[in-house]
Write a protein that holds these residues in place. Sequence first.
Motif: not given
Length: 601
Positions: A272-282
């Motif tokens: 749930t880290s910022h860096w990974e979330l950023e990669e997704h469109e939702h």
Amino acid sequence: MGRIAPGRAVDVGGPGAAGADPGAAGPASASGDRRWRIGAVDLAADGTPIAEQVVEPAGFAEFVAGRESADRPRWVWSDSPSWYPGALAAGVRVERAHDLRLCHAILRGARSVRDRDALAAAVEWDAASAASEPDSGPEPVAALFDLDEPLASPGEVPHDLDAALAEFSRQRAALASSEDPGRLALLLAAESAGGLIAVELRAAGVPWDADEHDRLLESELGPRPAIGAKPERMLRVADEVRTALGDARASLDSPPKLLSALRRAGIDVRSTSHWELEEHEHPAIEPLLRYKKLSRLLSANGWAWIDEWVRDGRYRPVYVPGGVVTGRWASSGGGALQLPRQLRPALRADPGWTLVSADVAQLEPRVLAAMSGDRAMAAAGFEKDLYSGIVESGIVSTRQDAKIAVLGAMYGGTSGDSGRLVPRLRRGFPSAMRLVDRAAEVGERGGVMATWLGRTSPPPAPEWAELQAGASLPGATSRDEERARRAAREFGRFTRNFVVQGTAAEWALAWLADLRLRLAAIGTVESGAAEATASGPAFARRPHLVFFLHDEVIVHTPVVHAEAVAAAVEASAVAAGRLLFGAAPVDFPLDILIAQRAVKE
DNA sequence: CAAGGTTGCGCG
DNA sequence: AAAGCGCGCAACCTTG
């Protein structure tokens, strides 16, 4: 210039009267500690005791003041937090000290010291510093110790005179046996100055505008909520997230629960880290990141933080000099090393005063250029931004690439952009790269490295060595080998970085130590002019350091002295470069700001 | 329920 | 999930 070793000397009373003054633990507070008198010994240049006298604890600050104005000795004492706060509280500063606890830690691990056995055997000096917590209260010394052993406190270094003299003698012998006593002596002096500065920083405190901080919190989070409740703004953002997820009961505060909620909503993340979330469109991502930001602000630097750490317009974090293996300072309480940039506007000078904030541009790569003697790298940064200079040299094509390459070189980056760019640096700056590459090789073999002045890296843990040994045994599997290789590379990255980070920390200490003396020479404002009374009697009328963070300092100064302070900050940076690296053609340019707040408006 | 570990994020 | 170093802290979660 002589040396003086003070130490608890004479038991003059029974237990029970200890610690009436809660402001300081240790001998320096001894105004309230009736058990001890203080023995002070003058030492000759070769360390032999010349003259001893007994000082009543209540008269210690006055004694220190007398010697400071008479002959400004170097005080050889067990531990600055134990001796110095009491003097400062009485308005008395010292110029120089030798902090036995800090110096012991350096010398007992220093590779260049030939005979470390005596120091290593003196394990009582491995203790942590006395707690500098203001509210820790008196320690139950008498209750825990036999009267035959009355001079030690639990978890602290010894504070009695005999122990101090014996340890100082061991340290002198160790230093004399060093392959490079000059550099090591410089390190001990710088480290000890840092010990004084940490005490002074705490005494002065960071001028903090709690109202501004509160306004900032309200503008982000909404009005301060009742205890245990969440701010209204956070609740609203949380609702936005839940709506976007189509999950009215999704938990946002627990990473595992949030993770499963995200995956149920079809967002394929592994954390749930910022860096990974950023990669997704939702549609849930944007409000979720906003929620995390608010949540972080509230829990790390919210109203509870103000209540705990800010009093009378001063923020007083706890610094731990030498607390990081590389020699950087650590902190324990108050989070001084993680103050978010967002909060900088609350760092505000008193009326009639201003802040001089300075940071070094690209300190670590400049230190690397200096210590490796890499003239091309030095030239790339001379009188300009180092990263832009690397672009101008044609080594890489953008400033961002230069930065990634340089950080990769110092941290041991191997993949991605870093892996692609570091080899170009290796061609452009062979000397600098040779230094860090060799440091990494040494670490991969389980060796130790030393900084420019001789602070030595810790050897790998026994488990590390076992892992390596096991991997070359006949029965080792390829998994064993891979694990061992990975651990070896990891330790290599540590030693690679150690030499650079550690030497940068030495430069910063030299900068601070020199600046501290220049500030003392700038002088005071007359009584009655705007005084920074909350900074305490030692600093209320003169420029003083209030903040230090690896490569930046902030000085709180009467407005009339601001230009002189800025000049001192510059001069000290030049002096630090010369002190460590002599005439090496490397400069250490500063970004300096003179303003009421420690941030551009 | 306290101690200790993990996660995530702030700083350089 | 950072890639690639060094930290501290709060919150959550597991373990004993």
